[in-house]
Design an enzyme around this catalytic site. Structure first.
Site, short mmCIF file in Angstrom:
data_model
loop_
_atom_site.label_atom_id
_atom_site.label_comp_id
_atom_site.label_asym_id
_atom_site.label_seq_id
_atom_site.Cartn_x
_atom_site.Cartn_y
_atom_site.Cartn_z
N CYS A 55 0.83 -1.21 0.00
CA CYS A 55 0.00 0.00 0.00
C CYS A 55 0.86 1.26 0.00
O CYS A 55 1.70 1.43 0.89
CB CYS A 55 -0.91 -0.03 1.23
SG CYS A 55 -1.70 1.55 1.60
N ARG A 121 -14.17 0.64 5.98
CA ARG A 121 -13.15 -0.26 5.47
C ARG A 121 -12.05 -0.41 6.50
O ARG A 121 -11.75 0.52 7.24
CB ARG A 121 -12.59 0.26 4.14
CG ARG A 121 -13.66 0.40 3.06
CD ARG A 121 -13.06 0.82 1.74
NE ARG A 121 -12.23 -0.24 1.17
CZ ARG A 121 -11.14 -0.02 0.44
NH1 ARG A 121 -10.74 1.22 0.22
NH2 ARG A 121 -10.45 -1.04 -0.04
N SER A 140 -2.84 8.15 6.93
CA SER A 140 -1.39 8.21 6.75
C SER A 140 -0.84 9.62 6.84
O SER A 140 0.27 9.84 7.35
CB SER A 140 -1.00 7.58 5.42
OG SER A 140 -1.53 8.31 4.33
N TYR A 186 -5.59 5.29 -9.03
CA TYR A 186 -6.60 4.32 -8.61
C TYR A 186 -7.91 4.55 -9.37
O TYR A 186 -8.59 3.58 -9.75
CB TYR A 186 -6.85 4.44 -7.10
CG TYR A 186 -5.88 3.62 -6.29
CD1 TYR A 186 -6.25 2.39 -5.75
CD2 TYR A 186 -4.58 4.06 -6.08
CE1 TYR A 186 -5.36 1.63 -5.00
CE2 TYR A 186 -3.67 3.31 -5.34
CZ TYR A 186 -4.06 2.10 -4.81
OH TYR A 186 -3.17 1.35 -4.10
#
Length: 343
Positions: A55, A121, A140, A186
């Site tokens: 990731c 999620r 993050s 993405y």
């Protein structure tokens, strides 16, 4: 991939809206204060970073942990293995949750321990408080800024990747990188409609062209000094030719087609801990086996032939600098982070 609804894992994933990929906001995205930064240094082992090598958002927190020399105070667990119910914490084997007698296999179980009624999620990275038995953050960007504010390792430089006066510019640039590059790849790779895909690809190559031009006149994004923006961009660049160009169909150009960007990425790859904390096999497996539905037979492609240690030449024209906590600039050896002269 699936998600948690009211504390229960379900094979449903609310990431698509009208044929396009939509990234949902984190429910654990809360401000992290200076007291927490002090606690990380003063209470070694209390907090744990749980992250994935595949990731890119996890990767940037892994890199910052290494940059700051926090290995001795902030233990890290690498989430890996088949994503049968989202991320496995320990390759599918039981893992004891720090500070408890609970054993879990999947990340969603950790989310449920923190909040029995959680809906969302079960992403990584996660910063876990073993004393409070809670998820401190799973965002993050927050975790990166927190780790940057932790004091320097004993005997090392007490540096920051947020130079005084530059934070507003870095924040604005980070927002663009997130929208137009990190998230756009993405939206291209997971698109289920041609128009969504083409719009996302245009964003990706538009900002790559802009970055190529920007880096013609400076060593890093904000000059000779390394900043948080460089570490936020790097994981996506490292993944570009391995997965984004092929699997996510961002195929107009390779990273190596951009001379400045390609040299810049190799330059960053040579900084302390980057090569050691980058696992290209895990990256390819993570995407080709788990992200999207474009590889039904689970075939993992061979790695592209890339020499990450090819001389980049950017050190000839510009020094490599860090900003000390007091605002001073210091020229450093990127490999050791030791001063090599006065700025």
């Amino acid at each position: 991939m699936g998600m948690v609804i009211d504390g229960q894992w379900v094979q449903e994933d609310r990431i698509y809206e009208n044929g396009g990929f939509e990234r949902r906001a984190s429910l654990f995205d809360v401000p992290l204060g200076k007291d927490l930064a002090r606690s990380i240094r003063e209470e070694p082992g209390r907090y744990h970073l749980i992250a994935s090598q595949s990731c890119p958002w996890s990767h940037r927190t892994i890199l910052l942990r290494s940059f700051k020399g926090l290995e001795g105070v902030l233990p890290m667990q690498i989430a890996h293995g088949p994503r049968i119910e989202g991320y496995a914490v320990n390759g599918g084997a039981p893992w004891r949750v720090p500070g408890s007698d609970q054993e879990i296999i999947h990340m969603h179980e950790l989310y449920r321990l923190a909040d029995p009624g959680y809906t969302g999620r079960s992403t990584v990275p996660v910063l876990w408080d073993s004393v409070g038995q809670r998820i401190v953050s799973n965002e993050s960007a927050r975790i990166m800024r927190l780790l940057d504010s932790v004091s320097g390792e004993p005997g090392g430089l007490d540096f920051t990747l947020l130079p005084p006066g530059l934070t507003p510019e870095i924040d604005a640039f980070n927002d663009r990188l997130q929208t137009e590059f990190s998230n756009a790849v993405y939206r291209a790779g997971l698109a289920r409609r041609q128009d969504h895909y083409e719009a996302a690809v245009e964003e990706v190559f538009s900002i790559l062209a802009e970055l190529e031009q920007r880096l013609a006149a400076r060593r890093y994004l904000f000059g000779a000094v390394l900043t948080e923006a460089d570490l936020r961009l790097l994981p996506a660049l490292l993944r570009f030719d391995h997965v984004y160009h092929s699997y996510f169909r961002c195929s107009r150009k390779c990273l190596a087609d951009y001379s400045n960007l390609w040299a810049y990425t190799r330059d960053l790859y040579g900084w302390r801990g980057v090569a050691e904390m980058t696992n290209f096999r895990a990256i390819r497996e993570g995407y080709f086996l788990n992200d999207g539905d474009g590889n039904p037979f689970g075939v993992i492609p061979v790695a592209p032939e890339i020499d990450w240690f090819e001389p980049h030449g950017r050190d000839v024209q510009w020094p490599a600098q860090l900003t000390l906590r007091n605002g001073d600039l210091v020229t450093v050896d990127p490999v050791t982070l030791q001063p090599i002269g006065e700025a």
